[in-house]
Design an enzyme around this catalytic site. Sequence first.
Site, PDB file in Angstrom:
ATOM      1  N   CYS A   1      57.841   5.889 -58.084  1.00 52.50           N
ATOM      2  CA  CYS A   1      56.397   5.823 -57.781  1.00 52.50           C
ATOM      3  C   CYS A   1      55.531   5.865 -59.029  1.00 52.50           C
ATOM      4  O   CYS A   1      54.327   5.607 -58.952  1.00 52.50           O
ATOM      5  CB  CYS A   1      56.008   6.964 -56.852  1.00 52.50           C
ATOM      6  SG  CYS A   1      56.852   6.864 -55.280  1.00 52.50           S
TER       7      CYS A   1
ATOM      8  N   HIS B   1      48.337   8.207 -57.013  1.00 46.92           N
ATOM      9  CA  HIS B   1      49.423   7.682 -56.181  1.00 46.92           C
ATOM     10  C   HIS B   1      49.250   8.158 -54.735  1.00 46.92           C
ATOM     11  O   HIS B   1      49.012   9.343 -54.483  1.00 46.92           O
ATOM     12  CB  HIS B   1      50.763   8.169 -56.751  1.00 46.92           C
ATOM     13  CG  HIS B   1      51.934   7.803 -55.899  1.00 46.92           C
ATOM     14  ND1 HIS B   1      52.155   6.513 -55.466  1.00 46.92           N
ATOM     15  CD2 HIS B   1      52.955   8.561 -55.392  1.00 46.92           C
ATOM     16  CE1 HIS B   1      53.259   6.488 -54.737  1.00 46.92           C
ATOM     17  NE2 HIS B   1      53.754   7.712 -54.670  1.00 46.92           N
TER      18      HIS B   1
ATOM     19  N   ASN C   1      52.634   4.935 -48.114  1.00 46.70           N
ATOM     20  CA  ASN C   1      53.094   4.986 -49.507  1.00 46.70           C
ATOM     21  C   ASN C   1      53.808   3.673 -49.839  1.00 46.70           C
ATOM     22  O   ASN C   1      54.915   3.423 -49.360  1.00 46.70           O
ATOM     23  CB  ASN C   1      54.036   6.182 -49.666  1.00 46.70           C
ATOM     24  CG  ASN C   1      54.536   6.364 -51.089  1.00 46.70           C
ATOM     25  OD1 ASN C   1      54.363   5.488 -51.930  1.00 46.70           O
ATOM     26  ND2 ASN C   1      55.169   7.494 -51.348  1.00 46.70           N
TER      27      ASN C   1
HETATM   28  O1  UT7 Z   1      56.018   8.954 -53.415  1.00 46.76           O
HETATM   29  C1  UT7 Z   1      57.084   9.671 -53.962  1.00 46.76           C
HETATM   30  C2  UT7 Z   1      56.874  11.109 -53.888  1.00 46.76           C
HETATM   31  N1  UT7 Z   1      56.941  11.542 -52.528  1.00 46.76           N
HETATM   32  C3  UT7 Z   1      56.101  12.460 -52.119  1.00 46.76           C
HETATM   33  O2  UT7 Z   1      55.245  12.883 -52.832  1.00 46.76           O
HETATM   34  C4  UT7 Z   1      56.307  12.990 -50.710  1.00 46.76           C
HETATM   35  C5  UT7 Z   1      56.245  14.496 -50.730  1.00 46.76           C
HETATM   36  N2  UT7 Z   1      56.509  15.106 -49.441  1.00 46.76           N
HETATM   37  C6  UT7 Z   1      55.670  15.024 -48.368  1.00 46.76           C
HETATM   38  O3  UT7 Z   1      54.690  14.298 -48.414  1.00 46.76           O
HETATM   39  C7  UT7 Z   1      55.929  15.891 -47.184  1.00 46.76           C
HETATM   40  O4  UT7 Z   1      56.933  16.813 -47.488  1.00 46.76           O
HETATM   41  C8  UT7 Z   1      56.329  15.127 -45.894  1.00 46.76           C
HETATM   42  C9  UT7 Z   1      55.140  14.366 -45.362  1.00 46.76           C
HETATM   43  C10 UT7 Z   1      57.485  14.190 -46.185  1.00 46.76           C
HETATM   44  C11 UT7 Z   1      56.762  16.130 -44.819  1.00 46.76           C
HETATM   45  O5  UT7 Z   1      55.719  17.064 -44.596  1.00 46.76           O
HETATM   46  P1  UT7 Z   1      56.020  18.624 -44.593  1.00 46.76           P
HETATM   47  O6  UT7 Z   1      54.750  19.291 -44.279  1.00 46.76           O
HETATM   48  O7  UT7 Z   1      56.686  18.981 -45.898  1.00 46.76           O
HETATM   49  O8  UT7 Z   1      57.008  18.768 -43.394  1.00 46.76           O
HETATM   50  P2  UT7 Z   1      58.479  19.414 -43.359  1.00 46.76           P
HETATM   51  O9  UT7 Z   1      59.489  18.469 -43.859  1.00 46.76           O
HETATM   52  O10 UT7 Z   1      58.422  20.798 -43.911  1.00 46.76           O
HETATM   53  O11 UT7 Z   1      58.671  19.566 -41.801  1.00 46.76           O
HETATM   54  C12 UT7 Z   1      57.848  20.451 -40.987  1.00 46.76           C
HETATM   55  C13 UT7 Z   1      58.260  20.295 -39.542  1.00 46.76           C
HETATM   56  C14 UT7 Z   1      59.773  20.412 -39.327  1.00 46.76           C
HETATM   57  O12 UT7 Z   1      59.987  21.048 -38.082  1.00 46.76           O
HETATM   58  P3  UT7 Z   1      60.337  22.611 -37.998  1.00 46.76           P
HETATM   59  O13 UT7 Z   1      61.591  22.774 -38.800  1.00 46.76           O
HETATM   60  O14 UT7 Z   1      59.167  23.325 -38.621  1.00 46.76           O
HETATM   61  O15 UT7 Z   1      60.497  22.849 -36.534  1.00 46.76           O
HETATM   62  C15 UT7 Z   1      60.223  18.984 -39.235  1.00 46.76           C
HETATM   63  O16 UT7 Z   1      61.404  18.823 -38.495  1.00 46.76           O
HETATM   64  O17 UT7 Z   1      57.901  19.010 -39.056  1.00 46.76           O
HETATM   65  C16 UT7 Z   1      59.052  18.330 -38.534  1.00 46.76           C
HETATM   66  N3  UT7 Z   1      58.931  16.910 -38.839  1.00 46.76           N
HETATM   67  C17 UT7 Z   1      58.282  16.049 -38.052  1.00 46.76           C
HETATM   68  N4  UT7 Z   1      57.641  16.203 -36.891  1.00 46.76           N
HETATM   69  C18 UT7 Z   1      57.054  15.114 -36.343  1.00 46.76           C
HETATM   70  C19 UT7 Z   1      59.392  16.237 -39.945  1.00 46.76           C
HETATM   71  N5  UT7 Z   1      59.052  14.934 -39.877  1.00 46.76           N
HETATM   72  C20 UT7 Z   1      58.362  14.791 -38.720  1.00 46.76           C
HETATM   73  C21 UT7 Z   1      57.742  13.694 -38.085  1.00 46.76           C
HETATM   74  N6  UT7 Z   1      57.105  13.903 -36.923  1.00 46.76           N
HETATM   75  N7  UT7 Z   1      57.754  12.472 -38.624  1.00 46.76           N
END
Ligand code: UT7
Length: 332
Positions: free
Chosen positions: A116, A256, A286
Site C-alpha cells: 500500500c 492511504h 482500499n
Molecule cells: O492497506 C493495508 C493496510 N491494511 C490496513 O490498514 C487494515 C487494518 N485493519 C483494519 O482496518 C481492521 O482491523 C479491519 C477492518 C480489517 C477489522 O476491523 P476490527 O475492528 O479490527 O475487527 P476485528 O478483526 O477485531 O473483529 C471484531 C469482530 C470479530 O468478532 P468477535 O470475535 O468480536 O465476536 C470478528 O469476527 O468483528 C467480526 N468481524 C466481522 N463482523 C461482520 C470481522 N469481520 C467482519 C465482517 N462483518 N466483515
Amino acid sequence: MNRITAAITAVGGYVPEFVLTNKILETMVDTNDEWITSRTGIKERRVLKDKTKGTSYLAIMAAKDLIEKSNLDPAEIDLVIVTSVSFDMPVAATAVFVATQIGAVNAFAYDLQAACSGFLFAMSTADAYIKSGKYKKILVIGADKMSSIIDYTDRATCIIFGDGAGAVLFEANEEGLGIQDEILKSDGIGRDYLKIDAGGSLLPASIETVENRQHFVYQDGKTVFKYAVVGMADVSEKIMQKNNLTNDDVDWLIAHQANKRIIDATASRMNLDPDKVLINIQNYGNTTAATLPLLLFDFEKKFKKGDTLIFAAFGGGFTWGSIYLKWAYDSK
Ligand code: UT7
C-alpha cells in the site's frame, strides 16, 4: 540556476463500472452494512468483472485519461513506473506492457512493489531521477485489480478491497514546487500479518496451495491496524515538525484509504481540520497502490498552486511513510 524539484503536472484516474455494495456483500458472506460502515467507513467498491483484463487495463485507462486531459505527447515520457500488488504476471513487467499500449515509445518501464506504500515509494523514485536531471517526464501509475487476489468467502478481507488506478506525471520545476521532503520506512516484522503465502519462490503454486486458498490475500487485521495507526500518524507528525509546518500550513492530507479510523487518527495527531482530510474510501474501499493517486484524481479541482499536501500511507511488509509536496498548478 534555480534548484530543480519534481512536481506533479497532470493527474488521471480510472475505476471499473461494477459497484460492489455492502448490501451485495451481505448476500455473499456473514457481514452487514452497519459493521462495515462503522469499522471501516466503506460503503461500496468497484470490481473489474471482465476476466480477460488484468491490472494493466486499469493502469492503461488511468494513463490514457491523463494523456487526454493534459494533451501530453506520450512519446515525450522518459520512464513509466507501475506500482501494484496484483501485476498481470509474475515475470513480464506490467509497466512495460502499459508503456507500449499508451504509446510511450521512447520510455523505459518497470514495476515497483511496496504494497500500500507503493505509490509513495514510486514518488520518491521519480523525485530522485528528476532532481538528478537524468529524466524529465516520469509517469507514475498506482493500479490494483484486488478482486483477482481476494477470497470472496473471507469476510475479514473481501469487505475491504476494491479495484482502481490513478496516474500522475512528474516534471522538473524551477519555482520550488513539487516534492519537498519524505520520510519512508519499512520493517520486515510485518511479513506474517499481511501477505499472499503462495505463488512465489518460497511456496510455488501447487494443487495443495490452490486447495488451501493460499493464493489469496491473508490479513491479520487487528495487528495491521495497531501498527498502521501508530506508523502513519508518527511519520505524518514528524514530517511536519522536520519542515516547521503547523496545522495551518497544511492544506490537504492525502492518506492511504485503508480504514477511515486510521485516517482519522493520523489527522487528529496532525491536529488538522476535518475539511482538509480528503476521503473517498466510502466509494472505492482500499485499492492498495491506487488510493493516493485516486484521491488526487477525485479532488484535483480543489488544489491551488502552492498548496501544501501531506501524503501518508501504511501497508504490507510493513512499509510506510509520508511525503510533503507543494502543488504546482491551478486546476481548470
Ligand atoms: O492497506 C493495508 C493496510 N491494511 C490496513 O490498514 C487494515 C487494518 N485493519 C483494519 O482496518 C481492521 O482491523 C479491519 C477492518 C480489517 C477489522 O476491523 P476490527 O475492528 O479490527 O475487527 P476485528 O478483526 O477485531 O473483529 C471484531 C469482530 C470479530 O468478532 P468477535 O470475535 O468480536 O465476536 C470478528 O469476527 O468483528 C467480526 N468481524 C466481522 N463482523 C461482520 C470481522 N469481520 C467482519 C465482517 N462483518 N466483515
